[in-house]
Scaffold this motif. Structure first.
Motif, PDB file in Angstrom:
ATOM      1  N   HIS A  34      49.797  36.976  18.207  1.00  0.00           N
ATOM      2  CA  HIS A  34      48.812  38.016  17.708  1.00  0.00           C
ATOM      3  C   HIS A  34      48.217  37.687  16.260  1.00  0.00           C
ATOM      4  O   HIS A  34      47.924  38.204  15.564  1.00  0.00           O
ATOM      5  CB  HIS A  34      49.516  39.359  17.281  1.00  0.00           C
ATOM      6  N   HIS A  62      42.685  38.753  30.773  1.00  0.00           N
ATOM      7  CA  HIS A  62      43.505  37.786  31.144  1.00  0.00           C
ATOM      8  C   HIS A  62      44.846  38.342  31.558  1.00  0.00           C
ATOM      9  O   HIS A  62      45.502  39.491  31.046  1.00  0.00           O
ATOM     10  CB  HIS A  62      43.755  36.489  29.940  1.00  0.00           C
ATOM     11  N   SER A  64      47.936  37.857  30.993  1.00  0.00           N
ATOM     12  CA  SER A  64      48.843  37.913  29.964  1.00  0.00           C
ATOM     13  C   SER A  64      49.171  39.100  29.058  1.00  0.00           C
ATOM     14  O   SER A  64      49.881  39.523  28.346  1.00  0.00           O
ATOM     15  CB  SER A  64      48.793  36.717  28.955  1.00  0.00           C
ATOM     16  N   PHE A  65      47.955  39.702  29.392  1.00  0.00           N
ATOM     17  CA  PHE A  65      47.617  41.287  28.672  1.00  0.00           C
ATOM     18  C   PHE A  65      48.480  42.342  29.743  1.00  0.00           C
ATOM     19  O   PHE A  65      48.334  42.315  30.802  1.00  0.00           O
ATOM     20  CB  PHE A  65      46.379  41.567  28.462  1.00  0.00           C
ATOM     21  N   GLY A  83      45.496  39.032  20.196  1.00  0.00           N
ATOM     22  CA  GLY A  83      46.095  37.940  21.045  1.00  0.00           C
ATOM     23  C   GLY A  83      45.957  36.773  20.336  1.00  0.00           C
ATOM     24  O   GLY A  83      45.502  36.629  18.985  1.00  0.00           O
ATOM     25  N   TRP A  84      46.259  35.533  21.088  1.00  0.00           N
ATOM     26  CA  TRP A  84      46.122  34.105  20.446  1.00  0.00           C
ATOM     27  C   TRP A  84      44.992  33.259  21.227  1.00  0.00           C
ATOM     28  O   TRP A  84      44.711  32.222  20.496  1.00  0.00           O
ATOM     29  CB  TRP A  84      47.500  33.550  20.423  1.00  0.00           C
ATOM     30  N   GLY A  85      44.507  33.691  22.292  1.00  0.00           N
ATOM     31  CA  GLY A  85      43.765  32.546  22.907  1.00  0.00           C
ATOM     32  C   GLY A  85      42.391  32.916  23.434  1.00  0.00           C
ATOM     33  O   GLY A  85      42.510  34.342  23.541  1.00  0.00           O
ATOM     34  N   GLU A  86      41.550  32.058  23.585  1.00  0.00           N
ATOM     35  CA  GLU A  86      40.337  32.457  24.289  1.00  0.00           C
ATOM     36  C   GLU A  86      40.187  32.688  25.984  1.00  0.00           C
ATOM     37  O   GLU A  86      41.133  31.713  26.345  1.00  0.00           O
ATOM     38  CB  GLU A  86      39.122  31.439  24.097  1.00  0.00           C
ATOM     39  N   PHE A  87      39.749  33.366  26.473  1.00  0.00           N
ATOM     40  CA  PHE A  87      39.762  33.226  27.930  1.00  0.00           C
ATOM     41  C   PHE A  87      38.392  34.131  28.337  1.00  0.00           C
ATOM     42  O   PHE A  87      37.683  34.461  27.486  1.00  0.00           O
ATOM     43  CB  PHE A  87      40.795  33.921  28.618  1.00  0.00           C
TER      44      PHE A  87
HETATM   45  C1  SLL Z   1      44.349  29.557  26.806  1.00  0.00           C
HETATM   46  N1  SLL Z   1      43.729  29.794  29.070  1.00  0.00           N
HETATM   47  O1  SLL Z   1      45.239  28.972  27.277  1.00  0.00           O
HETATM   48  C2  SLL Z   1      43.902  30.452  27.844  1.00  0.00           C
HETATM   49  C3  SLL Z   1      44.481  31.696  27.980  1.00  0.00           C
HETATM   50  C4  SLL Z   1      45.498  33.874  26.918  1.00  0.00           C
HETATM   51  C5  SLL Z   1      45.539  34.616  25.696  1.00  0.00           C
HETATM   52  C6  SLL Z   1      44.377  32.651  26.806  1.00  0.00           C
HETATM   53  C7  SLL Z   1      47.627  37.393  25.278  1.00  0.00           C
HETATM   54  C8  SLL Z   1      48.276  38.356  23.972  1.00  0.00           C
HETATM   55  C9  SLL Z   1      49.250  39.411  24.530  1.00  0.00           C
HETATM   56  C10 SLL Z   1      46.743  36.392  25.060  1.00  0.00           C
HETATM   57  O2  SLL Z   1      46.181  36.425  23.903  1.00  0.00           O
HETATM   58  N2  SLL Z   1      46.288  35.544  25.871  1.00  0.00           N
HETATM   59  O3  SLL Z   1      50.086  38.984  25.439  1.00  0.00           O
HETATM   60  O4  SLL Z   1      49.104  40.441  23.810  1.00  0.00           O
HETATM   61  O5  SLL Z   1      43.973  29.577  25.563  1.00  0.00           O
END
Ligand code: SLL
Length: 210
Positions: A34, A62, A64-65, A83-87
């Motif tokens: 996060h 994404h 992952s949420f 979150g941590w990543g872009e999508f």
């Molecule tokens: C990557 N293709 O690898 C991208 C995927 C997914 C980001 C990024 C989930 C945070 C949560 C989140 O930030 N997913 O689970 O609350 O960079």
């Protein structure tokens, strides 16, 4: 507030809007998963309330949420998350009195990191916005009436404060000022040249007059 542009000859309405994201870095102390707080949104060009035309905006995040599909049936059409990543985020905009086939589907790439690997900031958000227009040709009567009237109020959200430096309106004002300055320069050059031409012509006629 921006009203949809109506073309009588074509019987079309063009509705301007903006979509995009704004992301803050949560700093070194933040959890790895996060590290950023972000918002993705669909908004009016001047933050006007677009619910007179929009029935809902469905954001698909994404996988992952938790519960990646978020349906918003009233403004502000914003999803806020950490979150941590872009999508890429899918956004489906549905309109009143229209069927599902007339839903506008867009994709926005969520941006969390500054361009060119610039330093992350906890104060300055990374904003990625796009201006777009939706066209309605001979819309159903109730929607036509709503489009004809246009927006009646603005939406008050935190978003307005985050986006002021990059708002399209400010960019437009700046661009118009620059154009005006360029026009003034051209006007001055044209009038100087005209004067030189006039002087030269007078010189020639004086020569011939001897
Ligand atoms: C990557 N293709 O690898 C991208 C995927 C997914 C980001 C990024 C989930 C945070 C949560 C989140 O930030 N997913 O689970 O609350 O960079």
């Amino acid at each position: 507030m921006r009203k949809p542009h109506y073309d009588q000859a074509e019987d079309t309405f063009v509705l301007p809007f903006v979509y995009g994201s704004s992301a803050f870095w949560l700093g070194k102390q933040s959890e790895e998963e996060h590290s950023h707080r972000w918002m993705v949104y669909v908004r009016g060009y001047e933050f006007e309330d677009l619910s007179y035309a929009i029935k809902s905006v469905t954001f698909t995040l994404h996988q992952s949420f938790a519960e990646p599909v978020r349906v918003l049936t009233k403004p502000p059409y914003v999803v806020e998350e950490t979150g941590w990543g872009e999508f890429s985020i899918k956004m489906a905009i549905a309109f009143h009195h229209c069927n599902a086939t007339e839903t506008t589907v867009l994709t926005h790439h969520l941006r969390l990191f500054p361009e060119n690997r610039g330093a992350q900031s906890m104060r300055k958000p990374v904003v990625a916005e796009h201006y777009d227009e939706i066209m309605f040709t001979s819309p159903p009567e109730p929607l036509r009436r709503a489009l004809m009237q246009g927006p009646t109020q603005k939406v008050e959200t935190d978003l307005n404060a985050y986006l002021t430096q990059t708002s399209f309106q400010e960019q437009e004002i700046k661009a118009l000022k620059e154009l005006q300055m360029a026009q003034d320069k051209i006007d001055k050059k044209t009038s100087d040249l005209r004067q030189r031409l006039f002087d030269a012509e007078r010189g020639i006629s004086n020569m011939g007059g001897d």
